[in-house]
Every structure is written in C-alpha cells, then in structure tokens.
Design an enzyme around this catalytic site. Structure first.
Site, mmCIF file in Angstrom:
data_model
loop_
_atom_site.group_PDB
_atom_site.id
_atom_site.type_symbol
_atom_site.label_atom_id
_atom_site.label_comp_id
_atom_site.label_asym_id
_atom_site.label_seq_id
_atom_site.Cartn_x
_atom_site.Cartn_y
_atom_site.Cartn_z
ATOM 1 N N HIS A 1 41.601 70.636 -24.116
ATOM 2 C CA HIS A 1 41.403 71.050 -22.851
ATOM 3 C C HIS A 1 40.235 71.988 -22.175
ATOM 4 O O HIS A 1 40.368 72.669 -21.489
ATOM 5 C CB HIS A 1 42.984 71.461 -22.046
ATOM 6 N N HIS B 1 46.019 68.745 -14.310
ATOM 7 C CA HIS B 1 47.117 68.795 -15.249
ATOM 8 C C HIS B 1 48.625 69.265 -14.531
ATOM 9 O O HIS B 1 49.306 70.131 -15.044
ATOM 10 C CB HIS B 1 46.691 69.813 -16.181
ATOM 11 N N GLU C 1 47.943 62.500 -16.642
ATOM 12 C CA GLU C 1 46.562 62.882 -16.702
ATOM 13 C C GLU C 1 45.705 61.837 -16.900
ATOM 14 O O GLU C 1 45.343 61.109 -17.933
ATOM 15 C CB GLU C 1 46.240 64.005 -17.772
HETATM 16 C C1 BGC Z 1 48.486 67.214 -24.085
HETATM 17 C C2 BGC Z 1 49.474 68.035 -24.847
HETATM 18 C C3 BGC Z 1 49.506 69.565 -24.608
HETATM 19 C C4 BGC Z 1 49.631 69.764 -23.188
HETATM 20 C C5 BGC Z 1 49.081 71.162 -22.804
HETATM 21 C C6 BGC Z 1 48.892 67.654 -22.515
HETATM 22 O O1 BGC Z 1 47.562 67.080 -21.941
HETATM 23 O O2 BGC Z 1 48.650 65.934 -24.182
HETATM 24 O O3 BGC Z 1 49.783 67.692 -26.223
HETATM 25 O O4 BGC Z 1 50.444 70.176 -25.048
HETATM 26 O O5 BGC Z 1 48.719 68.974 -22.350
HETATM 27 O O6 BGC Z 1 49.855 71.886 -22.846
#
Ligand code: BGC
Length: 354
Positions: A107, A181, A319
């Site tokens: 991310h 998110h 997402e």
């Molecule tokens: C991911 C997860 C991750 C989470 C963030 C999601 O987009 O796919 O694996 O733990 O975001 O905490």
C-alpha cells in the site's frame, strides 16, 4: 444541493491542521472525509426503514488515523496492495521501494498516501457536493520514480452514490495503482462480523497468490471454488472451506478480475447485501481488478469509533485496483504511467436498501 460543511478535525503531529468535510444529500446520506490521507471517516446510510447507521470502520480522532496500521478508509498510493521484495524494473532501471510488509512493499510503503496531508478544495459537479484532494508526491518518495501529481475527487450524488475519480500525471516513467481502503459493515460499524453479508462478484477469474499473498502470475477460473461469487453467497458460508487459496490468505484476500467488454467502461464489479438492515452496496469501476478482503487481519487490538473494538472480520473491503504486484508481471494489465500520459480511474459506491 446542500452546502458542504467543514470543521477542524485536529492538528497533525507535524503541526498542520487537518479538516473534516461533510458531504450530504437530501436522502440523509452523509460522508465525512478528512484531507488527512483522504480517509472516509464516517458514512451514514439509511436502512430499509430509513434508520441511519455509520457503515465504515474508523477512528474518532485524527491521532487514530496517524497511527493506524489497518488503512481504514484512506486513499492508497502510490501502489495498492503488494509489490514483491519491494522491487521492480522499469525500462531497465531497477527501483527499490520501502518495505513495510515482511520483504514486500504494501500500500505504498512506510508512509503511503493514506498518511499524507492532501490539499482540499470544495467543488461541485452536476449539483452534487464534491471534494477535490490533491497531493504532489516528490520524486523518489518511498522509492517511486517521478514527481507525481495526484488528484482524487469524492462526489456524493442525489442517487446515493459516492463517486471517486482518480487522476494523476508524472514527469518520469513510473507505476501507479490508486484505490480507497474503506472497511464496510453494512449493519453498522462495530455491529459484529460481516459473515452474514451476501456478496456477488461479477468475475469469472481471479489471481491466485503464494504464501506471501503475492500473485503467482496465473489467471485462474473461480469455477467450483469458494471464490466463485457469481451467484450471491454469504461471506461466511464457505470461508472456512478446505481450499488452498483461502488457507494461504486466512479467508478472502484476493484480486478478482471483473468481467468486462470495453477496456475503460465502468462495470458493476460487486454487490453486497446485509439482510438485517437491507442495506446494499454496489461497486462500479473502470479498473481491471477488485481486492475482496474479509478483514482477516483485524484481531481485536484496534479500538475504533465510539469505543468499538474491531474483531476479526468485523469489516470487509472492496478495493478497486490494478492487480497486485503488476510491475513484476508483464502479462498483467500495465500500471506504467509515462510523462505526457494522464492516469484516470473511477469507482462508484452506490448505496440503497431493500
Ligand atoms: C490487503 C490485505 C492487507 C490489508 C491491509 C488489503 O488490501 O489485501 O492483505 O492486510 O489490505 O491491512
């Protein structure tokens, strides 16, 4: 159109003011969005009887967002999801990213777009309240090349849609994958787990992962597996099935490939229905992928809004995105952005109740 309200959220650790902007419509829908990370902090939605509930997980305070590790509600950039070994090569140049998820970059790295203060401007489009957020990400930030100028516009329509328009330009070849998110619980944040929500995902394929949640590169059919949501199924009905992909991820945490005809058209990627309240979320997107994450890593250590403790699977995310680790998979749709090109993606969360 109702006027947008603006109030001080709090002052950041760096001494800058972060604000909360309230977008509301005549149906009682209300979204509070902060320019800190572009997070959707509260989202009030009527149920089938018109009763409002806040359907997103989050924090009461700015400090919550500053120390957050779950990415509640925020804008994710420069690159949604994981890049293996925090490394990729673009036109012969190897870029090394900040690694914040074991050996991977997740991310956007240690300080992603969800931890930046964006410049906010109240704008309106077609009579609906809209908030423009812009951020200039300097060359080499978290290891990504190019000065990147990013713009995200949140619009609340009279049809109870929260529309997110992403755009960006760069001055060097780079890669980009933006998303939001938000963790939803359509019964209301803190109201238990999301296992009883019914989900449809209009996708015949997904990208299977390895034990580090990195795509193997295969494009696999969902047919005959617990990842087949082409007909509505509750999240909980198959989540504990004896399936290698579910075991690797501890539940649903995969990238589905919504069926589409045109390359750029908005398609209905997913629908979620919460039977108790009747609330419905439909997700439309121009993007080639959608990560359906069932909140497997929530573990009861986060105390969120109104003192609610978020236990495992108390929220789910949809997402919209390019596939994880795309820069290392030349066969995946390209995430490259070159100088002179204009990145544009749109996602619409449409809400209703039945
Ligand atoms: C991911 C997860 C991750 C989470 C963030 C999601 O987009 O796919 O694996 O733990 O975001 O905490």
């Amino acid at each position: 159109m109702k006027a947008m309200k603006k109030r001080l959220f709090a002052t950041t650790c760096e001494g800058e003011d972060a604000f909360l902007y309230t977008l509301s419509n005549q149906n009682g829908v209300q979204a509070d969005i902060t320019n800190y990370g572009g997070a959707i902090v509260n989202l009030l939605l009527p149920d089938r009887a018109g009763k409002l509930a806040d359907v997103v997980l989050g924090y009461d305070t700015l400090a919550g967002y500053e120390t957050d590790k779950a990415y509640f509600g925020g804008i994710i950039g420069r690159f949604a999801n994981r890049i293996a070994h925090g490394r990729f090569t673009l036109h012969g140049v190897t870029c090394t990213l900040s690694r914040n998820n074991g050996d991977n970059s997740l991310h956007g790295g240690a300080i992603g777009f969800n931890k930046r203060l964006w410049t906010a401007k109240e704008i309106s489009s077609n009579g609906a309240p809209a908030l423009e957020l812009t951020y200039l990400s300097p060359d080499a930030e978290e290891g990504y090349p190019g000065n990147l100028s990013a713009r995200v516009v949140y619009t609340l329509t009279p049809q109870n849609e929260l529309k997110i328009d992403y755009s960006a330009t760069t001055d060097k070849n780079t890669v980009l994958n933006l998303t939001n998110h938000s963790y939803f619980n359509l019964a209301g944040q803190g109201e238990g787990d999301i296992l009883g929500h019914g989900v449809t995902i209009h996708a015949r394929h997904f990208t299977p992962v390895n034990a580090n949640l990195i795509p193997t590169g295969e494009i696999r059919s969902v047919k005959g597996t617990p990842l087949d949501f082409s007909r509505m199924a509750t999240i909980g009905s198959r989540i504990s099935a004896d399936d290698q992909q579910l075991k690797l991820a501890g539940g649903y945490d995969h990238n589905w490939i919504p069926d589409r005809e045109g390359d750029r058209a908005l398609v209905l990627a997913a629908e979620v229905h919460e039977p108790g309240s009747g609330r419905v979320l439909e997700v439309f997107t121009s993007q080639p992928g959608v990560q359906f994450y069932s909140g497997n890593f929530l573990d009861g250590t986060i105390r969120g809004k109104q003192g609610n403790v978020y236990q495992r699977r108390y929220g789910f995310c949809l997402e919209t995105q390019h596939y994880p680790d795309s820069p290392n998979h030349p066969d995946f749709p390209s995430t490259e952005l070159q100088p002179g090109q204009h990145y544009r993606e749109t996602t619409v969360f449409r809400f209703s109740a039945r």
